[in-house]
Design a protein around this motif. Structure first.
Motif, PDB file in Angstrom:
ATOM      1  N   UNK A  73      -1.547   4.653 -10.106  1.00 58.47           N
ATOM      2  CA  UNK A  73      -1.870   3.900 -10.531  1.00 58.47           C
ATOM      3  C   UNK A  73      -2.024   2.664 -11.254  1.00 58.47           C
ATOM      4  N   UNK A  74      -2.162   3.257 -12.384  1.00 60.40           N
ATOM      5  CA  UNK A  74      -2.455   2.796 -13.743  1.00 60.40           C
ATOM      6  C   UNK A  74      -1.776   2.096 -14.249  1.00 60.40           C
ATOM      7  N   UNK A  75      -0.360   2.756 -14.001  1.00 60.82           N
ATOM      8  CA  UNK A  75       0.387   1.555 -14.488  1.00 60.82           C
ATOM      9  C   UNK A  75       0.731   0.516 -13.841  1.00 60.82           C
ATOM     10  N   UNK A  76       0.394   0.952 -12.281  1.00 59.51           N
ATOM     11  CA  UNK A  76       0.278  -0.206 -11.181  1.00 59.51           C
ATOM     12  C   UNK A  76      -0.408  -1.548 -12.064  1.00 59.51           C
TER      13      UNK A  76
ATOM     14  N   UNK B 298      -9.096   7.468 -17.657  1.00 64.14           N
ATOM     15  CA  UNK B 298      -8.539   8.496 -17.115  1.00 64.14           C
ATOM     16  C   UNK B 298      -8.137   8.027 -15.952  1.00 64.14           C
ATOM     17  N   UNK B 299      -6.815   7.904 -15.345  1.00 60.56           N
ATOM     18  CA  UNK B 299      -6.971   7.520 -13.292  1.00 60.56           C
ATOM     19  C   UNK B 299      -6.480   9.088 -13.368  1.00 60.56           C
ATOM     20  N   UNK B 300      -6.968   9.579 -12.267  1.00 62.01           N
ATOM     21  CA  UNK B 300      -5.811  11.051 -12.212  1.00 62.01           C
ATOM     22  C   UNK B 300      -4.870  11.119 -11.081  1.00 62.01           C
ATOM     23  N   UNK B 301      -3.859  11.857 -11.396  1.00 64.25           N
ATOM     24  CA  UNK B 301      -3.150  11.306 -10.229  1.00 64.25           C
ATOM     25  C   UNK B 301      -3.820  11.946  -8.651  1.00 64.25           C
TER      26      UNK B 301
ATOM     27  N   UNK C 221       1.141  -1.190   0.026  1.00 64.84           N
ATOM     28  CA  UNK C 221       0.172  -0.047   0.103  1.00 64.84           C
ATOM     29  C   UNK C 221       0.710   0.883  -0.325  1.00 64.84           C
ATOM     30  N   UNK C 222       1.924   1.287   0.540  1.00 64.21           N
ATOM     31  CA  UNK C 222       2.912   2.157   0.535  1.00 64.21           C
ATOM     32  C   UNK C 222       3.061   1.880  -0.242  1.00 64.21           C
ATOM     33  N   UNK C 223       3.581   1.516  -1.222  1.00 58.03           N
ATOM     34  CA  UNK C 223       3.641   1.967  -3.020  1.00 58.03           C
ATOM     35  C   UNK C 223       2.838   2.030  -3.780  1.00 58.03           C
ATOM     36  N   UNK C 224       2.432   1.585  -3.672  1.00 61.03           N
ATOM     37  CA  UNK C 224       1.052   2.100  -4.473  1.00 61.03           C
ATOM     38  C   UNK C 224       0.781   3.621  -4.581  1.00 61.03           C
ATOM     39  N   UNK C 225       0.715   3.808  -3.010  1.00 61.83           N
ATOM     40  CA  UNK C 225       0.249   5.479  -3.149  1.00 61.83           C
ATOM     41  C   UNK C 225       1.708   6.623  -3.104  1.00 61.83           C
ATOM     42  N   UNK C 226       2.717   5.633  -3.902  1.00 61.50           N
ATOM     43  CA  UNK C 226       4.241   6.107  -4.405  1.00 61.50           C
ATOM     44  C   UNK C 226       3.585   6.843  -5.699  1.00 61.50           C
TER      45      UNK C 226
ATOM     46  N   UNK D 117     -10.413   3.479  -8.468  1.00 64.51           N
ATOM     47  CA  UNK D 117     -12.164   3.721  -7.992  1.00 64.51           C
ATOM     48  C   UNK D 117     -12.733   4.658  -7.322  1.00 64.51           C
ATOM     49  N   UNK D 118     -12.025   5.109  -6.334  1.00 69.52           N
ATOM     50  CA  UNK D 118     -12.236   6.175  -5.201  1.00 69.52           C
ATOM     51  C   UNK D 118     -11.904   7.488  -6.531  1.00 69.52           C
ATOM     52  N   UNK D 119     -10.763   7.376  -6.752  1.00 70.56           N
ATOM     53  CA  UNK D 119     -10.138   8.886  -7.888  1.00 70.56           C
ATOM     54  C   UNK D 119     -11.355   9.192  -8.984  1.00 70.56           C
ATOM     55  N   UNK D 120     -12.191   8.308  -9.302  1.00 72.90           N
ATOM     56  CA  UNK D 120     -12.606   8.113 -10.429  1.00 72.90           C
ATOM     57  C   UNK D 120     -14.514   8.251 -10.358  1.00 72.90           C
ATOM     58  N   UNK D 121     -14.436   8.783  -8.775  1.00 71.94           N
ATOM     59  CA  UNK D 121     -15.975   8.390  -8.931  1.00 71.94           C
ATOM     60  C   UNK D 121     -15.903   9.147  -7.626  1.00 71.94           C
TER      61      UNK D 121
END
Length: 428
Positions: free
Chosen positions: A73-76, A190-193, A65-70, A127-131
């Motif tokens: 999201x799309x590339x991951x 499109x997932x916003x950063x 989770x610490x890595x995914x926050x950095x 999902x949170x970012x695009x909703x």
């Protein structure tokens, strides 16, 4: 309606295509379970498939989770999906060359679990970012809906394709669904950063993990809900390990019946998801979570082993799985609205470790207890024994006895945590 479709365009694309890919993966996993049980006849060795998938997921989640926050999201998500597809291709190659062995499946499932460790928090935050916030409950219900549909379809489709062309056909369909989902995510979503603060940018991995644990510790309501569901998962995963051993050996059971019974769990979850999508927000989300789990764990676990027909087993699955989407949607809303967006990846990962660490324990415990304790115990009893009268005789009866005991354990967990959670109040 048009405005809602526009606002949720990215969500709809991601939700539908990822759901399709998950269906393909679930079909492959189900077919591999059938293949392994046929090869070994062991509940424990079959359960080890799930154990190997969950162990790396749980151990590494707290760091992922610490890595995914950095990370982006799309590339991951794209990278993790690619590794999962490569694992499936490896199974296909080993199968075609006649080299596929049980340990290969364990290793590949472990790699899949490791990839899912990073993808899961990235996907949740995406999902949170695009909703938009006003659609959280509806989109949570839709995600439960797709999960339910997958549960309905994958056993029937996997069984049909397996009978038609063996593992080859199942794996090819899985790879096609992967390509569709990968292309859609790459080209159309499109997932916003998430803009991290300067302090968060400079955080080491260990500091990020500590920040996630600290955030969770400060939200004791969320933490207690997670620990409650860890107990629920212990019962549920043990049940999942027991179900094939309960149904497959019986004269009125077998592969097709296992597929049908599993599908009815999905039908119930589908109905529950539809109910959630039209219900207004409940007055007490926490109380609803506890009540739904109490109903779920007692009805399914008590009725299933006492029944003797596939129809009754399907009814037990309906009663057990109908409330789950109500629990899932309300928990999702609580976490999304309580935890800051920039912390959600770390918190979701801590949640994954704490909430799901009991799943491999449950699978191992279930498989081992059936093979080593319950089946030999029932077999040793005289035919006039009350336990034989209640649970039957022959292979599968010991698994039924264990499922019944799980119902008692599930009821105790719900009552204990229900009392603890009474003191917490959630406000929208």
């Amino acid at each position: 309606m048009k405005n809602r479709i526009y606002e949720l365009k990215d969500f709809y694309i991601l939700w539908s295509t990822q759901g399709l890919s998950q269906l393909g993966s679930a079909m492959t996993n189900f077919a591999l379970t059938l293949w392994l049980f046929q090869e070994t006849g062991s509940a424990l060795q079959t359960a080890l498939l799930a154990i190997c998938s969950y162990v790396p997921y749980i151990i590494m989640s707290i760091f992922a989770g610490a890595l995914s926050d950095k990370w982006n999201k799309k590339k991951t998500m794209l990278v993790c999906d690619t590794f999962a597809a490569l694992c499936t291709i490896s199974v296909f190659i080993l199968l075609k060359t006649g080299l596929l062995r049980t340990w290969h499946l364990y290793v590949l499932n472990a790699v899949n679990g490791l990839m899912n460790t990073v993808q899961s928090p990235a996907s949740n935050v995406a999902n949170t970012l695009i909703t938009p916030k006003k659609y959280y409950q509806k989109t949570s219900a839709l995600r439960s809906f797709s999960g339910s549909l997958i549960t309905i379809l994958h056993p029937m489709l996997a069984t049909s394709l397996y009978a038609l062309g063996g593992m080859d056909v199942v794996i090819v369909v899985d790879l096609i669904t992967f390509f569709v989902a990968f292309s859609a995510l790459l080209l159309f979503v499109n997932i916003p950063p998430v803009k991290a603060s300067a302090r968060e940018e400079d955080e080491t991995l260990i500091e990020s993990v500590k920040a996630g644990l600290k955030c969770l510790n400060q939200n004791r309501m969320v933490l207690m809900l997670i620990l409650f569901l860890a107990g629920v998962n212990l019962v549920a995963s043990t049940f999942d390990a027991a179900l094939p051993a309960f149904i497959l050996p019986r004269k009125n059971g077998g592969e097709a019946i296992l597929g049908i019974v599993t599908s009815f769990a999905g039908i119930a979850m589908l109905a529950g998801s539809l109910i959630v999508s039209v219900l207004p927000p409940p007055k007490d989300r926490i109380r609803l979570i506890v009540i739904t789990m109490l109903f779920s764990l007692t009805t399914d676990n008590f009725l299933m082993p006492l029944a003797r027909t596939p129809i009754a087993w399907c009814i037990a699955q309906i009663l057990g799985y109908l409330p789950i989407p109500l629990m899932s949607a309300n928990l999702d809303v609580i976490i999304r609205t309580t935890i800051p967006t920039e912390m959600q990846g770390r918190v979701y990962s801590c949640r994954n470790t704490l909430q799901f660490f009991t799943i491999p324990i449950g699978y191992f415990f279930g498989g081992w207890m059936i093979d080593m304790v319950f089946e030999p115990f029932i077999e040793s009893l005289p035919k006039e024994s009350i336990l034989v009268t209640v649970f039957g005789s022959g292979k599968g009866s010991g698994a039924g006895m264990m499922i019944f005991i799980l119902g008692i354990l599930g009821m105790m967990i719900c009552l204990v945590f229900g009392g603890i959670l009474k003191k917490y109040k959630y406000k929208e």
